[in-house]
Design a protein around this motif. Structure first.
Motif, mmCIF file in Angstrom:
data_model
loop_
_atom_site.group_PDB
_atom_site.id
_atom_site.type_symbol
_atom_site.label_atom_id
_atom_site.label_comp_id
_atom_site.label_asym_id
_atom_site.label_seq_id
_atom_site.Cartn_x
_atom_site.Cartn_y
_atom_site.Cartn_z
ATOM 1 N N ASP A 1 18.052 -28.577 61.265
ATOM 2 C CA ASP A 1 17.974 -29.697 60.328
ATOM 3 C C ASP A 1 16.645 -30.442 60.386
ATOM 4 O O ASP A 1 16.457 -31.428 59.669
ATOM 5 C CB ASP A 1 19.131 -30.659 60.557
ATOM 6 N N SER A 2 15.744 -29.987 61.228
ATOM 7 C CA SER A 2 14.434 -30.607 61.331
ATOM 8 C C SER A 2 13.380 -29.525 61.505
ATOM 9 O O SER A 2 13.552 -28.610 62.311
ATOM 10 C CB SER A 2 14.399 -31.561 62.533
ATOM 11 N N THR A 3 12.306 -29.632 60.736
ATOM 12 C CA THR A 3 11.223 -28.652 60.818
ATOM 13 C C THR A 3 9.875 -29.349 60.905
ATOM 14 O O THR A 3 9.722 -30.508 60.488
ATOM 15 C CB THR A 3 11.217 -27.710 59.603
ATOM 16 N N MET A 4 8.906 -28.625 61.430
ATOM 17 C CA MET A 4 7.527 -29.108 61.527
ATOM 18 C C MET A 4 6.611 -27.950 61.172
ATOM 19 O O MET A 4 6.918 -26.796 61.480
ATOM 20 C CB MET A 4 7.200 -29.580 62.950
ATOM 21 N N TYR A 5 5.457 -28.280 60.563
ATOM 22 C CA TYR A 5 4.504 -27.246 60.171
ATOM 23 C C TYR A 5 3.080 -27.683 60.495
ATOM 24 O O TYR A 5 2.748 -28.868 60.411
ATOM 25 C CB TYR A 5 4.582 -26.964 58.670
ATOM 26 N N ALA A 6 2.259 -26.723 60.820
ATOM 27 C CA ALA A 6 0.829 -26.990 60.893
ATOM 28 C C ALA A 6 0.317 -27.242 59.481
ATOM 29 O O ALA A 6 0.836 -26.664 58.511
ATOM 30 C CB ALA A 6 0.108 -25.786 61.500
ATOM 31 N N GLU A 7 -0.681 -28.091 59.358
ATOM 32 C CA GLU A 7 -1.225 -28.430 58.035
ATOM 33 C C GLU A 7 -1.700 -27.183 57.283
ATOM 34 O O GLU A 7 -1.557 -27.094 56.065
ATOM 35 C CB GLU A 7 -2.376 -29.409 58.187
ATOM 36 N N SER A 8 -2.213 -26.227 58.008
ATOM 37 C CA SER A 8 -2.805 -25.042 57.383
ATOM 38 C C SER A 8 -1.780 -24.128 56.711
ATOM 39 O O SER A 8 -2.149 -23.270 55.906
ATOM 40 C CB SER A 8 -3.589 -24.239 58.425
ATOM 41 N N VAL A 9 -0.500 -24.317 57.033
ATOM 42 C CA VAL A 9 0.525 -23.429 56.465
ATOM 43 C C VAL A 9 1.548 -24.173 55.622
ATOM 44 O O VAL A 9 2.434 -23.540 55.027
ATOM 45 C CB VAL A 9 1.251 -22.619 57.566
ATOM 46 N N LYS A 10 1.457 -25.480 55.573
ATOM 47 C CA LYS A 10 2.403 -26.260 54.761
ATOM 48 C C LYS A 10 2.372 -25.781 53.324
ATOM 49 O O LYS A 10 1.317 -25.454 52.789
ATOM 50 C CB LYS A 10 2.047 -27.735 54.826
ATOM 51 N N GLU A 11 3.519 -25.774 52.695
ATOM 52 C CA GLU A 11 3.696 -25.341 51.296
ATOM 53 C C GLU A 11 3.595 -23.826 51.127
ATOM 54 O O GLU A 11 3.874 -23.322 50.042
ATOM 55 C CB GLU A 11 2.681 -26.020 50.353
ATOM 56 N N ARG A 12 3.220 -23.101 52.168
ATOM 57 C CA ARG A 12 3.133 -21.638 52.056
ATOM 58 C C ARG A 12 4.136 -20.931 52.965
ATOM 59 O O ARG A 12 4.667 -19.887 52.607
ATOM 60 C CB ARG A 12 1.724 -21.148 52.418
ATOM 61 N N PHE A 13 4.385 -21.490 54.150
ATOM 62 C CA PHE A 13 5.284 -20.880 55.123
ATOM 63 C C PHE A 13 6.568 -21.693 55.209
ATOM 64 O O PHE A 13 6.558 -22.919 55.068
ATOM 65 C CB PHE A 13 4.642 -20.843 56.504
ATOM 66 N N THR A 14 7.679 -21.004 55.482
ATOM 67 C CA THR A 14 8.961 -21.662 55.678
ATOM 68 C C THR A 14 9.633 -21.086 56.916
ATOM 69 O O THR A 14 9.837 -19.862 57.006
ATOM 70 C CB THR A 14 9.884 -21.469 54.469
ATOM 71 N N ILE A 15 9.968 -21.966 57.848
ATOM 72 C CA ILE A 15 10.699 -21.550 59.043
ATOM 73 C C ILE A 15 12.189 -21.808 58.816
ATOM 74 O O ILE A 15 12.572 -22.810 58.211
ATOM 75 C CB ILE A 15 10.190 -22.299 60.299
ATOM 76 N N SER A 16 13.015 -20.893 59.294
ATOM 77 C CA SER A 16 14.459 -21.061 59.167
ATOM 78 C C SER A 16 15.130 -20.312 60.313
ATOM 79 O O SER A 16 14.476 -19.547 61.037
ATOM 80 C CB SER A 16 14.956 -20.538 57.808
ATOM 81 N N ARG A 17 16.408 -20.541 60.464
ATOM 82 C CA ARG A 17 17.146 -19.864 61.517
ATOM 83 C C ARG A 17 18.574 -19.626 61.064
ATOM 84 O O ARG A 17 19.110 -20.379 60.254
ATOM 85 C CB ARG A 17 17.120 -20.677 62.811
#
Length: 123
Positions: A55-71
């Motif tokens: 229910d909580s995610t974090m991204y590096a600025e360089s991949v925001k809007e392009r990468f999606t983490i899920s489980r």
């Protein structure tokens, strides 16, 4: 906890890849998970992280809007969907787990690491 990353490969810029990480943890949801990457000659850096419940995610600025983490906790599997790939995304990607369900981008708090999967993006 044993982690097995897969899904890497060679693609053209603009294409997509999905990485997977299978975990052996008995209570997978107790572990926050992260993806990190290491380019040739560079340090390992944070890419994305997800909390134990997802229910909580974090991204590096360089991949925001392009990468999606899920489980998928029912399958003990972590994913990283990578879209609009760029040559600078070329690296070995590692999945990692920490025995705390809270997300963090700090590489040194992750106790368990997979073997890495290579992603190569050509222009």
């Amino acid at each position: 906890v044993q982690l097995q990353a897969s899904g890497g490969g060679s693609v053209q810029a603009g294409e997509s890849l999905r990485l997977s990480c299978a975990a052996s943890a008995r209570t997978f949801s107790s572990y926050a998970m992260g993806w990190f990457r290491q380019a040739p000659g560079k340090e390992r850096v944070f890419v994305a992280a997800i909390s134990g419940r997802g229910d909580s995610t974090m991204y590096a600025e360089s991949v925001k809007e392009r990468f999606t983490i899920s489980r998928d906790n029912a399958k003990n599997t972590l994913y990283l969907q990578m879209n609009s790939l760029k040559p600078e995304d070329t690296a070995v990607y590692y999945c990692a787990a920490r025995s705390d369900p809270r997300t963090t981008m700090l590489v040194y708090v992750y106790q368990y690491w997979g073997q890495g999967t290579l992603v190569t993006v050509s222009s």
